[in-house]
Enzyme design. Sequence first.
Site, PDB file in Angstrom:
ATOM      1  N   SER A  54       8.109  65.405  38.825  1.00 21.40           N
ATOM      2  CA  SER A  54       8.937  64.126  39.081  1.00 21.40           C
ATOM      3  C   SER A  54       8.336  63.062  38.015  1.00 21.40           C
ATOM      4  O   SER A  54       8.983  62.034  37.795  1.00 21.40           O
ATOM      5  CB  SER A  54       8.903  63.698  40.498  1.00 21.40           C
ATOM      6  OG  SER A  54       9.419  64.682  41.494  1.00 21.40           O
ATOM      7  N   GLY A 235      12.498  65.659  41.774  1.00 17.00           N
ATOM      8  CA  GLY A 235      12.703  65.533  40.315  1.00 17.00           C
ATOM      9  C   GLY A 235      12.767  64.443  39.754  1.00 17.00           C
ATOM     10  O   GLY A 235      12.715  63.487  40.263  1.00 17.00           O
ATOM     11  N   GLY A 237      13.866  61.283  36.589  1.00 21.74           N
ATOM     12  CA  GLY A 237      15.207  60.779  36.060  1.00 21.74           C
ATOM     13  C   GLY A 237      16.199  60.022  36.798  1.00 21.74           C
ATOM     14  O   GLY A 237      15.645  59.785  38.001  1.00 21.74           O
ATOM     15  N   CYS A 263      13.388  63.894  48.090  1.00 23.24           N
ATOM     16  CA  CYS A 263      13.311  62.896  47.075  1.00 23.24           C
ATOM     17  C   CYS A 263      14.360  62.817  46.109  1.00 23.24           C
ATOM     18  O   CYS A 263      15.575  62.073  46.436  1.00 23.24           O
ATOM     19  CB  CYS A 263      11.995  63.378  46.161  1.00 23.24           C
ATOM     20  SG  CYS A 263      11.316  61.981  45.199  1.00 23.24           S
ATOM     21  N   PHE A 264      14.541  63.374  44.930  1.00 22.97           N
ATOM     22  CA  PHE A 264      15.768  63.460  43.981  1.00 22.97           C
ATOM     23  C   PHE A 264      16.933  63.935  44.947  1.00 22.97           C
ATOM     24  O   PHE A 264      18.048  63.517  44.694  1.00 22.97           O
ATOM     25  CB  PHE A 264      15.546  64.079  42.832  1.00 22.97           C
ATOM     26  CG  PHE A 264      16.374  63.888  41.765  1.00 22.97           C
ATOM     27  CD1 PHE A 264      16.357  62.513  41.290  1.00 22.97           C
ATOM     28  CD2 PHE A 264      17.226  64.786  41.221  1.00 22.97           C
ATOM     29  CE1 PHE A 264      17.242  62.245  40.162  1.00 22.97           C
ATOM     30  CE2 PHE A 264      18.183  64.268  40.162  1.00 22.97           C
ATOM     31  CZ  PHE A 264      18.106  63.147  39.535  1.00 22.97           C
ATOM     32  N   GLN A 267      18.565  61.225  46.920  1.00 23.65           N
ATOM     33  CA  GLN A 267      19.582  60.485  46.169  1.00 23.65           C
ATOM     34  C   GLN A 267      20.694  61.519  45.642  1.00 23.65           C
ATOM     35  O   GLN A 267      21.957  60.822  45.764  1.00 23.65           O
ATOM     36  CB  GLN A 267      18.586  60.137  44.826  1.00 23.65           C
ATOM     37  CG  GLN A 267      17.724  59.128  45.200  1.00 23.65           C
ATOM     38  CD  GLN A 267      16.493  59.379  44.103  1.00 23.65           C
ATOM     39  OE1 GLN A 267      16.874  59.757  43.024  1.00 23.65           O
ATOM     40  NE2 GLN A 267      15.450  58.827  44.166  1.00 23.65           N
ATOM     41  N   ASN A 305       6.922  59.432  45.442  1.00 22.68           N
ATOM     42  CA  ASN A 305       6.909  59.333  43.955  1.00 22.68           C
ATOM     43  C   ASN A 305       8.523  59.261  43.552  1.00 22.68           C
ATOM     44  O   ASN A 305       9.329  60.143  43.180  1.00 22.68           O
ATOM     45  CB  ASN A 305       6.461  60.609  43.297  1.00 22.68           C
ATOM     46  CG  ASN A 305       6.866  60.518  41.891  1.00 22.68           C
ATOM     47  OD1 ASN A 305       6.899  59.436  41.347  1.00 22.68           O
ATOM     48  ND2 ASN A 305       6.887  61.533  41.152  1.00 22.68           N
ATOM     49  N   GLY A 307      11.167  56.195  41.756  1.00 22.10           N
ATOM     50  CA  GLY A 307      11.610  54.820  41.087  1.00 22.10           C
ATOM     51  C   GLY A 307      13.030  54.324  41.458  1.00 22.10           C
ATOM     52  O   GLY A 307      13.579  53.323  41.114  1.00 22.10           O
ATOM     53  N   PHE A 308      13.983  55.440  42.221  1.00 23.05           N
ATOM     54  CA  PHE A 308      15.260  55.093  42.354  1.00 23.05           C
ATOM     55  C   PHE A 308      15.492  54.992  43.879  1.00 23.05           C
ATOM     56  O   PHE A 308      14.762  55.940  44.698  1.00 23.05           O
ATOM     57  CB  PHE A 308      16.032  55.934  41.634  1.00 23.05           C
ATOM     58  CG  PHE A 308      15.999  55.679  40.164  1.00 23.05           C
ATOM     59  CD1 PHE A 308      17.049  54.835  39.710  1.00 23.05           C
ATOM     60  CD2 PHE A 308      15.069  56.152  39.631  1.00 23.05           C
ATOM     61  CE1 PHE A 308      17.132  54.694  38.214  1.00 23.05           C
ATOM     62  CE2 PHE A 308      15.183  56.029  38.089  1.00 23.05           C
ATOM     63  CZ  PHE A 308      16.223  55.187  37.511  1.00 23.05           C
ATOM     64  N   HIS A 353       7.844  63.070  50.355  1.00 22.23           N
ATOM     65  CA  HIS A 353       7.451  64.478  50.007  1.00 22.23           C
ATOM     66  C   HIS A 353       6.797  65.153  51.215  1.00 22.23           C
ATOM     67  O   HIS A 353       5.241  64.855  51.347  1.00 22.23           O
ATOM     68  CB  HIS A 353       6.291  64.605  48.750  1.00 22.23           C
ATOM     69  CG  HIS A 353       6.952  64.297  47.496  1.00 22.23           C
ATOM     70  ND1 HIS A 353       7.314  65.259  46.631  1.00 22.23           N
ATOM     71  CD2 HIS A 353       7.405  63.146  47.096  1.00 22.23           C
ATOM     72  CE1 HIS A 353       7.861  64.874  45.472  1.00 22.23           C
ATOM     73  NE2 HIS A 353       7.927  63.335  45.596  1.00 22.23           N
ATOM     74  N   GLU A 355       5.956  68.068  51.615  1.00 21.61           N
ATOM     75  CA  GLU A 355       5.020  69.210  51.191  1.00 21.61           C
ATOM     76  C   GLU A 355       3.879  68.892  50.831  1.00 21.61           C
ATOM     77  O   GLU A 355       2.776  69.692  50.508  1.00 21.61           O
ATOM     78  CB  GLU A 355       5.759  70.091  50.164  1.00 21.61           C
ATOM     79  CG  GLU A 355       5.772  69.556  48.836  1.00 21.61           C
ATOM     80  CD  GLU A 355       6.435  68.233  48.609  1.00 21.61           C
ATOM     81  OE1 GLU A 355       6.142  67.655  47.563  1.00 21.61           O
ATOM     82  OE2 GLU A 355       7.414  68.023  49.272  1.00 21.61           O
TER      83      GLU A 355
END
Length: 379
Positions: A54, A235, A237, A263-264, A267, A305, A307-308, A353, A355
């Site tokens: 990530s 992940g 981006g 996380c990703f 989103q 972790n 940023g979006f 997260h 995990e």
Amino acid sequence: MTISTRGALTPAVLVLEDGRAFRGRAYGAVGETFGEAVFSTGMTGYQETLTDPSYHRQVVVMTAPHVGNTGVNDEDPESGRIWVSGYVVRDPARKPSNWRSRRSLDEELVAQGVVGISGVDTRALTRHLRERGAMRVGIFSGNAIADEGTLLAKVRQAPEMTGADLSAEVATKEAYVVPAIGTKRFTVAAVDLGIKGMTPHRMAERGIEVHVLPATATLEEVYAVEPDGVFFSNGPGDPSTADHPVELMRGVLERSTPLFGICFGNQILGRALGFGTYKLKYGHRGINQPVQDRTTGKVEVTAHNHGFAVDAPLDKVSDTKFGRAEVSHVCLNDQVVEGLQLLDRPAFSVQYHPEAAAGPHDAAYLFDRFVSLMEGQRA
């Protein structure tokens, strides 16, 4: 990125895209590197941070002043390499001390060609990023150092994180299987958008055979493994670029297969349900973020972790193509959406997260929640 060998006394300079500069010494490889400057508030677990996919194309600033004192071992990496594009510390350990250590953090950064800088006032740098927001940055050392105007121009030519489509760059190219530990109870198809090694292990501990698939996997390839559940990983981006994973998840939702995303993946679920996403000013990164599970009222200390974030209403249940959805978790620091769940289909996600091995284990129950969904579907 250009690199050469290590040089602890080699001068180095960090240049932000707004012109602020910090001088220090080379830490790790010598040369130049670029990325998005972000800060992590974790006081431990730097191996997990460095090897988390990530963090691809990010320069990580450690807010803890003393870094590297436990060295580097061969058991804790979350992937096969370091993914951060640069590393910033204030006071690196002169000599690691831990019975599991095999080499110093500095040696590992050199071996993997990661350009870093030490001796930086990371408190001032962190305050600057909190006030101005995450931004592009360059680290330059040795022969890469030039006048600051030239270095600033290079930084401003680097790509931004907004609009970056990165998950396919870090995901596995070939499918692989993580076998269940003990008796096999379920099969899960895990879509790798930047998965950490501990994630399938946490599922394997619960009797799940995990088929890790590339980010480019099709719906047919997902269901070829005959999954009891589907998982979408963390992940890097900008989620607004992740059109293929969004369409893939919609296909899973249409079949009402139990679904879990982190996380990703959270989103992606937000987008699949019709919500928007947006870039946070400086993001959440560290292992001490307070999150409330609104379904139980419990407050967890969690590892982050991102940023979006997902733009979904906190105060109501939303109607979507796949039934009713609600925000299940929220960050108590800033009210950012930290989880979603569908009320009419077996699907949920969290932004953090569960995990994470370097932080608290308050969120480990989420894997049990996923198991419960698969048990319910089978029944």
